[in-house]
Enzyme design. Sequence first.
Site, mmCIF file in Angstrom:
data_model
loop_
_atom_site.group_PDB
_atom_site.id
_atom_site.type_symbol
_atom_site.label_atom_id
_atom_site.label_comp_id
_atom_site.label_asym_id
_atom_site.label_seq_id
_atom_site.Cartn_x
_atom_site.Cartn_y
_atom_site.Cartn_z
ATOM 1 C CB CYS A 1 -1.763 14.649 -29.565
ATOM 2 S SG CYS A 1 -0.042 14.808 -30.020
HETATM 3 C C1 UGA Z 1 -0.714 11.488 -26.755
HETATM 4 C C2 UGA Z 1 -0.852 9.960 -26.780
HETATM 5 O O1 UGA Z 1 -0.741 9.434 -25.462
HETATM 6 C C3 UGA Z 1 0.203 9.328 -27.687
HETATM 7 O O2 UGA Z 1 -0.020 7.920 -27.771
HETATM 8 C C4 UGA Z 1 0.086 9.944 -29.092
HETATM 9 O O3 UGA Z 1 1.076 9.447 -29.971
HETATM 10 C C5 UGA Z 1 0.254 11.451 -28.995
HETATM 11 O O4 UGA Z 1 -0.754 11.980 -28.099
HETATM 12 C C6 UGA Z 1 0.098 12.003 -30.386
HETATM 13 O O5 UGA Z 1 -1.001 11.901 -30.935
HETATM 14 O O6 UGA Z 1 1.099 12.402 -30.985
HETATM 15 P P1 UGA Z 1 0.891 13.212 -25.463
HETATM 16 O O7 UGA Z 1 0.012 14.279 -26.018
HETATM 17 O O8 UGA Z 1 2.360 13.335 -25.535
HETATM 18 O O9 UGA Z 1 0.548 11.797 -26.153
HETATM 19 O O10 UGA Z 1 0.528 13.116 -23.925
HETATM 20 P P2 UGA Z 1 -0.194 12.113 -22.915
HETATM 21 O O11 UGA Z 1 0.803 11.526 -22.029
HETATM 22 O O12 UGA Z 1 -1.112 11.200 -23.630
HETATM 23 O O13 UGA Z 1 -1.060 13.167 -22.066
HETATM 24 C C7 UGA Z 1 -2.022 14.013 -22.690
HETATM 25 C C8 UGA Z 1 -2.726 14.863 -21.668
HETATM 26 O O14 UGA Z 1 -3.613 14.076 -20.874
HETATM 27 C C9 UGA Z 1 -1.803 15.578 -20.661
HETATM 28 O O15 UGA Z 1 -2.257 16.893 -20.487
HETATM 29 C C10 UGA Z 1 -1.970 14.773 -19.388
HETATM 30 O O16 UGA Z 1 -1.746 15.536 -18.229
HETATM 31 C C11 UGA Z 1 -3.429 14.374 -19.503
HETATM 32 N N1 UGA Z 1 -3.776 13.160 -18.726
HETATM 33 C C12 UGA Z 1 -3.185 11.975 -19.015
HETATM 34 C C13 UGA Z 1 -4.713 13.254 -17.696
HETATM 35 O O17 UGA Z 1 -5.288 14.327 -17.428
HETATM 36 N N2 UGA Z 1 -5.031 12.114 -17.002
HETATM 37 C C14 UGA Z 1 -4.467 10.919 -17.268
HETATM 38 O O18 UGA Z 1 -4.810 9.920 -16.598
HETATM 39 C C15 UGA Z 1 -3.517 10.839 -18.300
#
Ligand code: UGA
Length: 421
Positions: free
Chosen positions: A263
């Site tokens: 995403c």
């Molecule tokens: C993300 C959004 O959070 C959802 O709200 C959205 O619906 C989804 O994309 C989508 O568009 O379908 P997702 O990709 O499942 O969800 O994952 P996240 O939990 O948001 O994490 C994304 C990335 O950011 C991961 O690689 C995670 O490790 C990284 N991250 C997250 C960080 O590096 N630091 C943080 O503080 C949080």
Amino acid sequence: MRIAIVGGTGYVGFCTGLGFASKRHDVVLIDLNAKKLAGVREGRCPVYEPGAAEILRKVLDQGNLTTATIIPEADIILLAVGTPSLPDGGINVTQIKKVSETIGSTIKTWNTSPVIVVKSTVVPGTTETVVKPIVESTSGKHAGTDFGLVMNPEFLREGVALKDFLNPDRIVIGEYDKRSGDLVATLYKDFPGTLMRTSLAAAEMIKYANNAFLATKISFINEIGNLCKRLGIDIDEVAKGIALDKRIAPHFLQSGVGYGGSCFPKDVAALASLAKQNGYEPKLLNEVMALNKRQRRLLLDRLGPMKGKRVAVLGLAFKPNTDDVRESPAIDIIGDLVNQGASVVAYDPQAMITMKQVFPNILYAQTAKEALQTADACVVLTDWNEFKELTIEDFTQMHGTQIIEGRRILKPEINADGLCW
Ligand code: UGA
């Protein structure tokens, strides 16, 4: 309500279907692949999502979930097909167009006026300028009178999608016509969170702006983290300090090897591409993407030349609780190590099968401990809980001493070199 979900075995379609079925709506998952649908009927989830199998069993038993290869008559036809990236960062709407045609030719003979709900992530304007004209021309009917049109973005996170579905912060209903907006609003009537009604294009943009803002938060905290590392300041103390400001909030302030997944990378790139197409240079978005890629480079630079060395890679999924490796930092990092001539031994609790499709020729260990044995160096790329349990003894099995953490998860006494801490 009767809800037919086109793209029902994909991640968003399936999780949304389970969610509505658990709310006692009659959901039909549509897919052309009959074998996949047979699996669903036998209780096998087509995607990896913790907790989904139990809910699937329950809704199948209750009779609220069925499957079909053609769209049956329904109140709502939900469109949840993929919109993959094009080389220029824009989105590929081939499946959206194809499904719009199928929907149009299907509803042509219906005497009812179903509401078409776009759930797929599509750039602003797509529902009105792509979906609407195709459905109108293939059905010979008019949007707003003969059928309704809504854009209802999803905000589900992989790994906690069902929890997110049932406990949204907000529900966004972008509507072409009021009747359709009203109908979709009734679907969500007992959900918590603010329900917001907007134009179609605003709903489409909310999805992109939301993901782009979260990605920006991550690149921002990585920038501060890189600086803190140089100054000997603990980035997590800083993140905690700024998170206490209600205007900032504590989420998405974990610095490290950056974001991956299906995403954030795709959506930030699509928004930047849309900006360029419209004559606007998206400077901030470009930097967010560049900074994110730089975190991977920084980790490799810290590791130094690895030719002929054995490197243990702990964590392959783009985040914990998923087997998804799409755009995972591990792909760039392993790719670079392999190109350098390092021998990579990888371990992940869930994502080894998916990573084997990307790197069939590296070594895969059965446990984290096994991966560490005789390794010259180790990198940690996913914050899986089980890595918290690794002990100093486990790391003494290594030949070398270099341990670089791209996510802060190991016991402090292991004394790993944190990327930003
Ligand atoms: C993300 C959004 O959070 C959802 O709200 C959205 O619906 C989804 O994309 C989508 O568009 O379908 P997702 O990709 O499942 O969800 O994952 P996240 O939990 O948001 O994490 C994304 C990335 O950011 C991961 O690689 C995670 O490790 C990284 N991250 C997250 C960080 O590096 N630091 C943080 O503080 C949080």
